[in-house]
Write an enzyme that holds these catalytic residues in place. Sequence first.
Site, PDB file in Angstrom:
ATOM      1  N   ALA A  61       0.485   1.565   0.946  1.00 55.24           N
ATOM      2  CA  ALA A  61       0.516   2.303   2.219  1.00 55.24           C
ATOM      3  C   ALA A  61       1.948   2.773   2.451  1.00 55.24           C
ATOM      4  O   ALA A  61       2.894   2.187   1.920  1.00 55.24           O
ATOM      5  CB  ALA A  61       0.067   1.386   3.353  1.00 55.24           C
ATOM      6  N   GLY A 100      -1.817  -1.075  -0.820  1.00 56.28           N
ATOM      7  CA  GLY A 100      -2.974  -0.236  -0.508  1.00 56.28           C
ATOM      8  C   GLY A 100      -3.487   0.500  -1.729  1.00 56.28           C
ATOM      9  O   GLY A 100      -4.674   0.822  -1.811  1.00 56.28           O
ATOM     10  N   GLU A 103      -5.740  -1.933  -3.294  1.00 56.07           N
ATOM     11  CA  GLU A 103      -6.940  -2.078  -2.440  1.00 56.07           C
ATOM     12  C   GLU A 103      -7.861  -0.875  -2.573  1.00 56.07           C
ATOM     13  O   GLU A 103      -9.079  -1.008  -2.566  1.00 56.07           O
ATOM     14  CB  GLU A 103      -6.509  -2.293  -0.991  1.00 56.07           C
ATOM     15  CG  GLU A 103      -5.817  -3.649  -0.805  1.00 56.07           C
ATOM     16  CD  GLU A 103      -5.158  -3.792   0.543  1.00 56.07           C
ATOM     17  OE1 GLU A 103      -4.344  -2.920   0.912  1.00 56.07           O
ATOM     18  OE2 GLU A 103      -5.455  -4.764   1.243  1.00 56.07           O
ATOM     19  N   GLU A 123       2.452  -7.108  -0.505  1.00 58.73           N
ATOM     20  CA  GLU A 123       2.666  -6.972   0.930  1.00 58.73           C
ATOM     21  C   GLU A 123       3.522  -8.076   1.549  1.00 58.73           C
ATOM     22  O   GLU A 123       4.312  -7.826   2.446  1.00 58.73           O
ATOM     23  CB  GLU A 123       1.324  -6.907   1.670  1.00 58.73           C
ATOM     24  CG  GLU A 123       0.593  -5.601   1.527  1.00 58.73           C
ATOM     25  CD  GLU A 123      -0.264  -5.512   0.275  1.00 58.73           C
ATOM     26  OE1 GLU A 123      -0.059  -6.303  -0.677  1.00 58.73           O
ATOM     27  OE2 GLU A 123      -1.129  -4.616   0.235  1.00 58.73           O
TER      28      GLU A 123
HETATM   29  N1  T1G Z   1       6.156   3.323   1.570  1.00 61.62           N
HETATM   30  C1  T1G Z   1       7.036   4.310   1.800  1.00 61.62           C
HETATM   31  N2  T1G Z   1       7.981   4.713   0.912  1.00 61.62           N
HETATM   32  C2  T1G Z   1       8.008   4.071  -0.278  1.00 61.62           C
HETATM   33  C3  T1G Z   1       7.122   3.025  -0.595  1.00 61.62           C
HETATM   34  C4  T1G Z   1       6.147   2.659   0.389  1.00 61.62           C
HETATM   35  N3  T1G Z   1       5.240   1.703   0.177  1.00 61.62           N
HETATM   36  N4  T1G Z   1       7.430   2.591  -1.848  1.00 61.62           N
HETATM   37  C5  T1G Z   1       8.448   3.342  -2.283  1.00 61.62           C
HETATM   38  N5  T1G Z   1       8.801   4.225  -1.358  1.00 61.62           N
HETATM   39  C6  T1G Z   1       9.865   5.241  -1.439  1.00 61.62           C
HETATM   40  C7  T1G Z   1      11.245   4.597  -1.523  1.00 61.62           C
HETATM   41  O1  T1G Z   1      11.730   4.301  -0.227  1.00 61.62           O
HETATM   42  C8  T1G Z   1      12.035   5.695  -2.206  1.00 61.62           C
HETATM   43  O2  T1G Z   1      12.277   6.701  -1.210  1.00 61.62           O
HETATM   44  C9  T1G Z   1      11.027   6.294  -3.182  1.00 61.62           C
HETATM   45  O3  T1G Z   1       9.730   5.942  -2.672  1.00 61.62           O
HETATM   46  C10 T1G Z   1      11.190   5.728  -4.586  1.00 61.62           C
HETATM   47  O4  T1G Z   1      11.097   4.295  -4.453  1.00 61.62           O
HETATM   48  C11 T1G Z   1      -2.311  -1.518   3.637  1.00 61.62           C
HETATM   49  C12 T1G Z   1       0.044  -2.763   4.148  1.00 61.62           C
HETATM   50  C13 T1G Z   1       6.521   1.488  -6.260  1.00 61.62           C
HETATM   51  C14 T1G Z   1       7.755  -0.160  -7.709  1.00 61.62           C
HETATM   52  O5  T1G Z   1       5.459  -3.061  -1.281  1.00 61.62           O
HETATM   53  O6  T1G Z   1       7.918  -1.614  -5.002  1.00 61.62           O
HETATM   54  O7  T1G Z   1       0.327  -1.175   1.036  1.00 61.62           O
HETATM   55  O8  T1G Z   1      14.777   6.692  -1.275  1.00 61.62           O
HETATM   56  O9  T1G Z   1      13.336   3.816  -5.484  1.00 61.62           O
HETATM   57  O10 T1G Z   1      12.315   2.095  -8.373  1.00 61.62           O
HETATM   58  O11 T1G Z   1      -2.397  -3.507   2.423  1.00 61.62           O
HETATM   59  O12 T1G Z   1       9.014   1.677  -4.732  1.00 61.62           O
HETATM   60  O13 T1G Z   1      13.482   8.316  -2.670  1.00 61.62           O
HETATM   61  O14 T1G Z   1      13.517   8.554  -0.149  1.00 61.62           O
HETATM   62  O15 T1G Z   1      11.616   1.970  -5.142  1.00 61.62           O
HETATM   63  O16 T1G Z   1      10.462   3.690  -9.184  1.00 61.62           O
HETATM   64  C15 T1G Z   1       2.976  -2.304  -0.343  1.00 61.62           C
HETATM   65  C16 T1G Z   1       6.903  -0.880  -2.505  1.00 61.62           C
HETATM   66  C17 T1G Z   1       3.164  -1.456   0.873  1.00 61.62           C
HETATM   67  C18 T1G Z   1       5.548  -1.409  -2.974  1.00 61.62           C
HETATM   68  C19 T1G Z   1       8.607   2.159  -7.413  1.00 61.62           C
HETATM   69  N6  T1G Z   1       3.670  -1.716  -1.468  1.00 61.62           N
HETATM   70  N7  T1G Z   1       7.483   0.012  -3.478  1.00 61.62           N
HETATM   71  O17 T1G Z   1       9.933   1.751  -7.689  1.00 61.62           O
HETATM   72  O18 T1G Z   1      11.206   3.787  -6.867  1.00 61.62           O
HETATM   73  S1  T1G Z   1       2.335  -2.133   2.270  1.00 61.62           S
HETATM   74  C20 T1G Z   1       4.900  -2.144  -1.825  1.00 61.62           C
HETATM   75  C21 T1G Z   1       8.001  -0.467  -4.651  1.00 61.62           C
HETATM   76  C22 T1G Z   1       0.698  -1.891   1.914  1.00 61.62           C
HETATM   77  C23 T1G Z   1      -1.684  -2.284   2.505  1.00 61.62           C
HETATM   78  C24 T1G Z   1      -0.275  -2.669   2.733  1.00 61.62           C
HETATM   79  C25 T1G Z   1       8.697   0.546  -5.513  1.00 61.62           C
HETATM   80  C26 T1G Z   1       7.861   1.002  -6.721  1.00 61.62           C
HETATM   81  P1  T1G Z   1      13.610   7.627  -1.346  1.00 61.62           P
HETATM   82  P2  T1G Z   1      11.908   3.382  -5.482  1.00 61.62           P
HETATM   83  P3  T1G Z   1      11.033   2.833  -8.136  1.00 61.62           P
END
Ligand code: T1G
Length: 686
Positions: A61, A100, A103, A123
Amino acid sequence: MTVTFYRKGSAAFVTLDNPPVNAIGLSVRQGLSKALDWIAEEDDLTRVILSGAGRMFAAGADAREFDGPAQPPHLPDIISRIETCAIPWVAVITGVALGGGCELALGCRVRIMSPKAQIGLPEVTLGVIPGAGGTQRLPRVIGMAKAVRMISSGRPISAVDAERFGLIEGIADDPMEYARHLDLGTLELSIPPCDMPPPTLHQQALADARTMAARKMAHQRAPQVAIDLVEASAMHPLDVGLAQERAAFLDLRQGDQARALRHVFFAERGARAPADLVAAPADLSHVAVVGGGMMGSGIAYALLGAGLDVTLIEADADGAARAQSNVDRIMAASEARGLTTPDDVAERQARLQITQDYADAAHAGLAIEAAFESMDVKASVFADLSKVMPENAILATNTSYLDLDAIAACVPDPSRVIGLHFFAPAHIMKLLEIVRGAQTSDRAMATGYALAKRLRKVPVPAGVCDGFIGNRILARYREAADTVLMDGATPWEIDEAMVAFGYAMGPYEAQDLSGLDIAFAQRRRQDATRDPARRYIPIADRMVELGKLGRKTGAGWYRYPGGAGKVDDPIVADLAIEEAHFAGITRRDFEPSEICDRLLCAMVNEAADLLDQGIAASASDIDLVMVHGYGFPRWRGGLMHWAQVHGLDRIVASINRYAKEDALAWQLSPTLEDAARSGGFHLTKA
Ligand code: T1G
């Protein structure tokens, strides 16, 4: 369009296309809803293939939306529509399917992964729980034991493990082709989680997960809530479990811990070269390191791990042998932990040259000096480097405390000198302070940032002062602690208070780990410039004079009988009583809350001065330094984020109260006073 859809024959193709990570924000949810509406109107479809454009399926998400109200269409509803769709959906997972994204894939009948893809529910690392069915569907698909471990740890799994767990149908080099040709029987026989029986309760797995989460994510609510919901998945029909999960998710995501962890997550991603730094960095393919001690060998290993060639320079044969054994030890430890294979080790060793001849660094684009913390030694090293390295090579020092400008003055062209302050162990700690001297060039700064990117470090720019950002705040933290120690507390009371706040260990146990002699040398360096009117606490000096340097001498602030765990040492408590007596101080008791308040307010005030003096560029940079370099609890968001949540006005009031005891030590920072008045430090870079 962040979601595209079309059909080819009897297959429909739905693609998430929201660069850079296909975060499932409002527009993606709207696009998926439109795709579902379109599919409902189509005839003769036999499958819907869902995939992600670019390098991944979906990162989850869009966490940027969590500060605001949840907007429909909500992801759980989208997933339920996919799950109950008459046409079976197939998820084609490349790159990662996280949160998400995972999911969404769980709502599909079948999942296919590419060999290097990963899938998981991270998460809890953002202070929330899977809020779109993960805690209810995953246990149904792979069983409670494996599901609760994945969800409570937040760690993704590989395609191989996903297949082994029964989470996916198969692994394919071309998962899209695999999905297109998956036979109809498999599809029609696949059962959606909503038709699966609740998982069998696995009390032991739940208990183990609770114990692990309490240890590894102490004080954090999300992992425990997630485990409770996984347990509930065995007790209730899916729809009841989903409703409980949704309520818990919405509650957590607005909470302090989730906001703090999101702040750090985005601050880490904002830590990169400033947009206006356009200079080209030096070539990093070959880097010289001077000094193969603990720091130098760690830096060399980090460089080797990033695929760079390394020339490690030592003063003599003994030094060279010591350096080799230091690097060998790190390589062996890394292999023992399964992080590298014997082939990796051999390949890295082949790229390492250990030498006593500076001329071997003649083709390096960057040199990193990690020699003894003495200005004479550094002056000689930089003079030698300057003679042999190309004129445009960048010369960096890893010094923790010495004056970068004084070091730069040792070479004809000081613009090529920069500070690259690594943190021990340098191949593990992610923080890298990039210190800009008075004459450091943009090219040198660009090289520092380029190196941080190659090493996957968190770069934080710092100006030149005693201790840069982290060590300067640390010095104030220790001074505040020693004052409380002198005035009535014991080291263990102070440590217990800070551990209760969220530190893994308090200031005294931490000093025993690093050695009391380092700070002792630092205080001696400051003797000549210290304000004689400022209160000076001599207890730590007495400790060093008594040879109590910490773990390395078997005793410091604590004793370590048999090298085992720490034991309170009454001698140390008596030392504090004695010194207080000499100073004519009437000692008193300190409540843990006051200990915390004093130490934290001291750090916030010092940090505000760093902003005031331009040593730190932003409050979020300070948060990154404190979380990644000094053990500040990540779930509190870092020092400055915590200060805002706690209340800057409360901190100002505390400092004004403490200033009545000691006006010199508690001089309120103008930046802190302004921030309290204006409502904040403006946490991100201006
Ligand atoms: N939401 C918004 N922006 C995100 C994002 C996210 N989940 N993940 C990454 N970004 C942005 C990040 O800020 C950066 O932005 C760009 O993407 C590249 O990220 C409903 C509630 C996927 C392994 O916890 O672990 O789903 O600086 O530099 O090194 O149940 O991003 O370029 O403007 O990290 O290649 C759960 C979080 C969310 C995964 C990629 N998901 N992301 O790594 O790129 S909550 C996470 C990561 C959720 C549901 C729940 C990593 C990556 P900018 P990056 P990367």
